[in-house]
Design an enzyme around this catalytic site. Structure first.
Site, PDB file in Angstrom:
ATOM      1  N   GLY A  73     -31.735  -5.051  -4.347  1.00 30.27           N
ATOM      2  CA  GLY A  73     -31.574  -6.202  -3.469  1.00 30.27           C
ATOM      3  C   GLY A  73     -32.560  -6.155  -2.325  1.00 30.27           C
ATOM      4  CB  ALA A  74     -33.183  -8.550   0.416  1.00 31.49           C
ATOM      5  CD  GLN A  90     -28.633  -4.183   7.212  1.00 29.28           C
ATOM      6  OE1 GLN A  90     -28.055  -3.554   6.340  1.00 29.28           O
ATOM      7  NE2 GLN A  90     -28.048  -4.517   8.347  1.00 29.28           N
ATOM      8  NE  ARG A 122     -23.617  -3.269   6.053  1.00 28.60           N
ATOM      9  CZ  ARG A 122     -23.201  -2.787   7.210  1.00 28.60           C
ATOM     10  NH1 ARG A 122     -22.713  -3.614   8.132  1.00 28.60           N
ATOM     11  NH2 ARG A 122     -23.253  -1.489   7.455  1.00 28.60           N
ATOM     12  CB  VAL A 180     -21.265  -5.096  -0.678  1.00 23.80           C
ATOM     13  CG1 VAL A 180     -20.204  -4.914   0.400  1.00 23.80           C
ATOM     14  CG2 VAL A 180     -20.757  -4.626  -2.029  1.00 23.80           C
ATOM     15  CB  SER A 197     -19.446   0.002  -2.487  1.00 24.69           C
ATOM     16  OG  SER A 197     -20.373  -0.816  -1.785  1.00 24.69           O
ATOM     17  CG  ASP A 247     -17.781   0.128   6.445  1.00 22.87           C
ATOM     18  OD1 ASP A 247     -18.519  -0.384   7.293  1.00 22.87           O
ATOM     19  OD2 ASP A 247     -17.970  -0.015   5.212  1.00 22.87           O
ATOM     20  NE  ARG A 291     -21.481   4.550   8.229  1.00 23.90           N
ATOM     21  CZ  ARG A 291     -22.204   3.530   7.779  1.00 23.90           C
ATOM     22  NH1 ARG A 291     -21.706   2.309   7.800  1.00 23.90           N
ATOM     23  NH2 ARG A 291     -23.416   3.736   7.318  1.00 23.90           N
ATOM     24  CG  HIS A 315     -20.045  -2.973   3.929  1.00 23.78           C
ATOM     25  ND1 HIS A 315     -19.803  -1.856   4.700  1.00 23.78           N
ATOM     26  CD2 HIS A 315     -21.320  -2.859   3.492  1.00 23.78           C
ATOM     27  CE1 HIS A 315     -20.892  -1.096   4.715  1.00 23.78           C
ATOM     28  NE2 HIS A 315     -21.823  -1.681   3.993  1.00 23.78           N
TER      29      HIS A 315
END
Length: 328
Positions: free
Chosen positions: A93-94, A96, A102, A136, A157, A162, A165, A189
């Site tokens: 994908g692109a 970031q 996102r 996502v 996902s 997160d 984290r 996300h």
């Protein structure tokens, strides 16, 4: 343990299991490395349109395969390399960039999925699909519509990273091992994600009753807000410093893969299509979900405060609007 003695999860037909990874960038290669180190499957197949890159990445890992728990890793620019995969993870994908959210990546990445998803299905139509590409939640929703697959067979996902984290930061405050911390991030996300503080526990003790932390602070509104902010902004700090996040997401997705291939029935905050979850429907976003060999299973319905419910509703609306603007 000798290589011949390693017991791998088997595929749906009883044959040796195979993981297919789409994208040989920072995330895809970190994921491939995590999978072979953990021995998540007998074979890992890496696909990318950059022939030189994907072959080099796979060869680099293959040269050390004898020191891992995996059996083989291959890389190719031919989509056929994914044939027979039990699980396919899409990381392409692109990229970031610093300062981007996102959701800024949605248009170009969804357009890529219109071409990529049918190609993957042509060689691995029975696989469970995990979408990792950002944003996502939007990409998962669009890819479900493109593919026609059921919600259990294709999911994202979500906020598994997160949530990791969050638990890491709570662990730093309390000194308790992260595996004894039960706290979740739900929703997008991204910037509108919601920590479910009201159900957070250490062991079976509600976090709000924990008492002073190692620094003498209480888990009051200010500390919770600081931790939540740190969870959201940590990815931006990493991207600013090194250009991409890859190691932690690789480990996180490898954990999801293990839950699927080993049919573990683990509760993970993956992103799946919701149907009347706290009144939220027709959107893909993260919620505590039982994850099995069939993919995304039952979505758990934890008790929420009114503030958490409202924040999740707003997060869902934010994602839904992006999907509608993209024609989904």
């Amino acid at each position: 343990m000798a290589q011949s003695e390693i017991i791998y999860p088997t595929g749906a037909t009883g044959r040796p299991s195979k993981i297919g990874i789409v994208g040989a960038g920072a995330v895809g290669t970190a994921l491939a490395y995590a999978c072979i180190m953990r021995g998540d499957a007998r074979e890992v197949a890496l696909y990318d349109i950059d022939k030189a890159r994907v072959e080099a990445e796979a060869l680099d890992m293959a040269h050390g395969i004898q020191y891992t728990a995996a059996g083989a890793i291959i890389g190719s620019d031919d989509i056929e390399v994914l044939r027979g995969s039990d699980i396919v993870i899409v990381t392409s994908g692109a990229k970031q960039k610093p300062g981007q959210t996102r959701l800024d990546l949605a248009d170009s990445t969804v357009n890529l999925m219109k071409d990529l998803i049918p190609k993957c299905l042509s060689v691995a139509g029975d696989a469970v699909y995990i979408m990792v590409t950002n944003p996502v939640d939007v990409v998962t929703y669009a890819s479900l519509k493109i593919s026609g697959l059921d919600r259990n067979q294709m999911f994202g996902s979500g906020t598994v990273l997160d949530t990791s984290r969050l638990r890491y930061l709570v662990s730093k405050e309390t000194g308790v091992n992260t595996q004894s911390i039960h706290a979740y991030i739900a929703g997008e996300h991204g910037d509108s994600e919601v920590p479910l503080w009201s159900s957070a526990e250490i062991g079976n003790v509600p976090l709000r009753h924990w008492g002073p932390t190692r620094t003498g602070r209480l888990f009051d509104a200010q500390l919770r807000a600081e931790i939540a902010e740190d969870v959201v902004t940590s990815a931006y700090r990493i991207i600013e410093g090194k250009g991409a996040t890859n190691y932690a997401i690789g480990l996180s997705v490898s954990r999801i893969i293990g839950a699927v291939l080993r049919d573990e029935h683990q509760v993970l905050t993956i992103s799946s299509l919701l149907d009347d979850w706290h009144g939220i429907s027709d959107v893909c976003m993260a919620a505590p979900t039982i994850t099995t060999r069939e993919g995304a299973g039952k979505v758990l319905v934890p008790s929420l405060t009114l503030g958490e419910r409202d924040a999740l509703t707003e997060s869902a609306q934010r994602l839904r609007e992006v999907c509608r603007n993209l024609g989904f």
